[in-house]
Design an enzyme around this catalytic site. Structure first.
Site, PDB file in Angstrom:
ATOM      1  N   GLU A 103      54.959  16.685  44.619  1.00 42.04           N
ATOM      2  CA  GLU A 103      54.709  17.701  43.591  1.00 42.04           C
ATOM      3  C   GLU A 103      55.983  18.321  43.014  1.00 42.04           C
ATOM      4  OE1 GLU A 103      52.956  21.705  44.435  1.00 42.04           O
ATOM      5  OE2 GLU A 103      52.492  20.868  46.397  1.00 42.04           O
ATOM      6  N   SER A 133      49.418  29.175  43.725  1.00 41.98           N
ATOM      7  CA  SER A 133      48.661  29.923  44.744  1.00 41.98           C
ATOM      8  C   SER A 133      49.671  30.638  45.631  1.00 41.98           C
ATOM      9  CB  SER A 133      47.815  28.977  45.585  1.00 41.98           C
ATOM     10  OG  SER A 133      46.991  28.193  44.785  1.00 41.98           O
ATOM     11  N   SER A 167      56.900  28.442  45.605  1.00 43.03           N
ATOM     12  CA  SER A 167      57.955  27.553  46.093  1.00 43.03           C
ATOM     13  C   SER A 167      59.193  27.742  45.247  1.00 43.03           C
ATOM     14  CB  SER A 167      57.525  26.091  45.987  1.00 43.03           C
ATOM     15  OG  SER A 167      56.625  25.788  47.011  1.00 43.03           O
ATOM     16  N   ARG A 218      63.885  22.182  48.100  1.00 37.72           N
ATOM     17  CA  ARG A 218      63.115  23.416  48.255  1.00 37.72           C
ATOM     18  C   ARG A 218      63.917  24.345  49.151  1.00 37.72           C
ATOM     19  NH1 ARG A 218      59.351  26.110  51.324  1.00 37.72           N
ATOM     20  NH2 ARG A 218      57.576  26.985  50.200  1.00 37.72           N
TER      21      ARG A 218
HETATM   22  N1  LIG Z   1      41.746  30.736  35.115  1.00 38.64           N
HETATM   23  C1  LIG Z   1      42.365  30.979  36.263  1.00 38.64           C
HETATM   24  N2  LIG Z   1      41.685  30.926  37.435  1.00 38.64           N
HETATM   25  C2  LIG Z   1      42.297  31.168  38.602  1.00 38.64           C
HETATM   26  N3  LIG Z   1      43.597  31.481  38.721  1.00 38.64           N
HETATM   27  C3  LIG Z   1      44.340  31.542  37.603  1.00 38.64           C
HETATM   28  C4  LIG Z   1      43.761  31.285  36.323  1.00 38.64           C
HETATM   29  N4  LIG Z   1      44.739  31.395  35.395  1.00 38.64           N
HETATM   30  C5  LIG Z   1      45.861  31.718  36.029  1.00 38.64           C
HETATM   31  N5  LIG Z   1      45.637  31.826  37.383  1.00 38.64           N
HETATM   32  C6  LIG Z   1      46.687  32.172  38.348  1.00 38.64           C
HETATM   33  O1  LIG Z   1      47.360  30.976  38.637  1.00 38.64           O
HETATM   34  C7  LIG Z   1      47.451  30.766  40.048  1.00 38.64           C
HETATM   35  C8  LIG Z   1      47.409  29.297  40.325  1.00 38.64           C
HETATM   36  O2  LIG Z   1      48.526  28.731  39.693  1.00 38.64           O
HETATM   37  P1  LIG Z   1      48.812  27.165  39.713  1.00 38.64           P
HETATM   38  O3  LIG Z   1      50.200  27.003  39.182  1.00 38.64           O
HETATM   39  O4  LIG Z   1      47.751  26.434  39.006  1.00 38.64           O
HETATM   40  O5  LIG Z   1      48.808  26.894  41.273  1.00 38.64           O
HETATM   41  P2  LIG Z   1      48.015  25.852  42.199  1.00 38.64           P
HETATM   42  O6  LIG Z   1      48.664  24.542  41.884  1.00 38.64           O
HETATM   43  O7  LIG Z   1      48.298  26.335  43.570  1.00 38.64           O
HETATM   44  O8  LIG Z   1      46.571  25.893  41.837  1.00 38.64           O
HETATM   45  C9  LIG Z   1      46.278  31.555  40.613  1.00 38.64           C
HETATM   46  O9  LIG Z   1      46.524  31.929  41.956  1.00 38.64           O
HETATM   47  C10 LIG Z   1      46.216  32.741  39.681  1.00 38.64           C
HETATM   48  O10 LIG Z   1      47.134  33.730  40.062  1.00 38.64           O
HETATM   49  C1  LIG Z   2      52.136  24.967  50.089  1.00 39.36           C
HETATM   50  C2  LIG Z   2      52.568  25.063  48.648  1.00 39.36           C
HETATM   51  C3  LIG Z   2      53.760  24.149  48.399  1.00 39.36           C
HETATM   52  C4  LIG Z   2      51.392  24.572  47.764  1.00 39.36           C
HETATM   53  O1  LIG Z   2      51.706  24.694  46.371  1.00 39.36           O
HETATM   54  P1  LIG Z   2      50.750  25.529  45.349  1.00 39.36           P
HETATM   55  O2  LIG Z   2      49.417  24.842  45.345  1.00 39.36           O
HETATM   56  O3  LIG Z   2      50.664  26.933  45.838  1.00 39.36           O
HETATM   57  O4  LIG Z   2      51.461  25.434  44.016  1.00 39.36           O
HETATM   58  C5  LIG Z   2      52.910  26.536  48.233  1.00 39.36           C
HETATM   59  O5  LIG Z   2      51.755  27.310  48.266  1.00 39.36           O
HETATM   60  C6  LIG Z   2      53.991  27.187  49.060  1.00 39.36           C
HETATM   61  O6  LIG Z   2      55.112  26.807  49.023  1.00 39.36           O
HETATM   62  N1  LIG Z   2      53.640  28.270  49.790  1.00 39.36           N
HETATM   63  C7  LIG Z   2      54.564  29.161  50.454  1.00 39.36           C
HETATM   64  C8  LIG Z   2      54.801  28.735  51.881  1.00 39.36           C
HETATM   65  C9  LIG Z   2      55.985  29.551  52.446  1.00 39.36           C
HETATM   66  O7  LIG Z   2      57.148  29.212  52.144  1.00 39.36           O
HETATM   67  O8  LIG Z   2      55.735  30.529  53.119  1.00 39.36           O
END
Ligand SMILES: Nc1ncnc2c1ncn2[C@@H]1O[C@H](COP(=O)(O)OP(=O)(O)O)[C@@H](O)[C@H]1O
Ligand SMILES: CC(C)(COP(=O)(O)O)[C@@H](O)C(=O)NCCC(=O)O
Length: 372
Positions: free
Chosen positions: A143, A194, A197, A209
């Site tokens: 990723e 979520s 990183s 990272r």
């Molecule tokens: N429509 C949506 N639904 C849920 N979360 C959203 C939305 N738009 C923005 N977000 C925000 O974006 C974050 C997820 O970002 P994203 O870069 O897609 O991460 P991931 O790859 O972990 O899903 C959510 O935790 C929230 O803060």
């Molecule tokens: C595990 C992850 C790489 C997953 O990526 P994400 O789906 O959040 O974009 C990310 O959530 C992360 O780096 N979390 C923080 C872990 C830490 O350093 O405590």
């Protein structure tokens, strides 16, 4: 980095369309490439299936009853494998992946492609589901490498992709200013999904990272739902826009009566996030809007602070913030812009990108097609 299970380029199904997915902890990002000239090697039936999928994806780019439909974005005149076309960007909640697979099956997506390139944790988590439900293989890519490749490609194709916020604390003067990102190295890449990183990037192929925090976009949304009863990110941001965090946080001036001048701490600085909330009286006076704003400020400032320490450690001046947490979220972007500039005596710059959440999906599509 190519995953062990990947299909080699020689056996890639090169018919259109080409899909790339970034299946994250909260949102799944889907990018597909549509050639400008639809007749290039396409049969009538393929074109019909493609049209139907496109219509479906455009209409259903947001699932669930949030009352909000995500915007369907596209970028025209990009070149992939020497073919000019359009990139379409779609996202949907990862929690609806099973529904997506059922519908993708019904719409005949599996007839078009045998392999979808994918990145993010869900590329591993849902691999079996893709095989079982739509008989598709996932070609998995790392990723972070995908993020970087996608970011560089999109920036190259969109002259207005990268920007910063000028005068971030001045409501009347604050504006988005285009930034030339053609010589970006070294820089720090802070992906606020979520979780968070933090990557140190030294060249188009060198990134590591360096840090992260679990207090990210998911934390903001989760806490906001708990504290305000809201049900979507858009609602949380809407509430935050109306709130005042100083009703919730304890400021330096609440403790010192003014600035703590000796150590350069201004009175308006948050001394203790949510620090007012140990008083029953204060709690009875705060609104949902105030709580949403304080949650946003707390999470954002914490990320800004970690990013700044990483930038010092890595000796970089440019810090690029991406991830869907920044989507429709100018409050967070301006806070980050201000924090980076203020605490570094203007030696660091916070940069932002228009397609903030899609770089992983684009990057794995590029890698799959050898466009690196
Ligand atoms: N429509 C949506 N639904 C849920 N979360 C959203 C939305 N738009 C923005 N977000 C925000 O974006 C974050 C997820 O970002 P994203 O870069 O897609 O991460 P991931 O790859 O972990 O899903 C959510 O935790 C929230 O803060
Ligand atoms: C595990 C992850 C790489 C997953 O990526 P994400 O789906 O959040 O974009 C990310 O959530 C992360 O780096 N979390 C923080 C872990 C830490 O350093 O405590």
């Amino acid at each position: 980095m190519l995953d062990r299970n990947i299909v080699p380029m020689t056996s890639v199904n090169s018919t259109m369309p080409w899909f790339g997915m970034d299946i994250g902890g909260t949102l799944s990002k889907l990018v597909y490439f549509e050639p400008k000239d639809m007749m290039q090697g396409e049969s009538e039936s393929e074109i019909e299936i493609l049209k139907s999928i496109r219509k479906y994806l455009t209409k259903n780019s947001s699932y669930g009853k949030t009352g909000h439909r995500d915007t369907h974005l596209q970028m025209d005149n990009v070149v992939l494998r020497g073919i000019v076309g359009t990139l379409h960007f779609i996202r949907f909640p990862t929690s609806k992946m099973k529904n997506f697979l059922v519908l993708a099956n019904q719409k005949g997506m599996a007839k078009l492609v045998t392999t979808v390139c994918a990145t993010g944790g869900g590329a591993y988590k849902f691999e079996e589901d893709f095989k079982r439900e739509v008989n598709m293989k996932l070609a998995k890519y790392d990723e972070f490498e995908s993020l970087l490749k996608g970011l560089l490609y999109i920036d190259k194709n969109n002259p207005t992709e990268c920007y910063y916020w000028s005068n971030p604390t001045d409501g009347t003067k604050c504006s988005k200013v285009q930034y030339d990102f053609s010589s970006p190295y070294p820089f720090l890449l802070v992906n606020i999904g979520s979780g968070v990183s933090i990557l140190s990037v030294n060249s188009a192929t060198e990134c590591k990272r360096v840090s992260g925090t679990s207090l990210g976009g998911g934390t903001f949304l989760g806490l906001c739902c708990l504290l305000t009863g809201c049900n979507s990110f858009e609602e949380a941001i809407g509430l935050a826009a109306e709130g005042d965090h100083t009703h919730v946080d304890k400021l330096v001036k609440d403790i010192y009566g003014g600035d703590y001048a000796k150590f350069g701490l201004p009175g308006d600085l948050v001394a203790s996030s949510f620090g007012q909330m140990n008083s029953r009286d204060r709690r009875s006076k705060v609104s949902r809007q105030d709580l949403a704003r304080a949650t946003l400020v707390t999470i954002t400032n914490n990320i800004g602070s970690i990013a700044r320490m990483c930038a010092i450690q890595q000796k970089v001046e440019r810090v690029v913030f991406i991830g869907n947490f920044l989507r429709v979220n100018p409050i967070a972007m301006k806070l980050l812009a201000y924090a980076m500039e203020y605490w570094s005596n203007a030696s660091m710059k916070a940069l932002f990108l228009e397609h903030e959440g899609y770089f992983g999906a684009v990057g794995c599509l590029l890698q799959y097609h050898g466009e690196t």
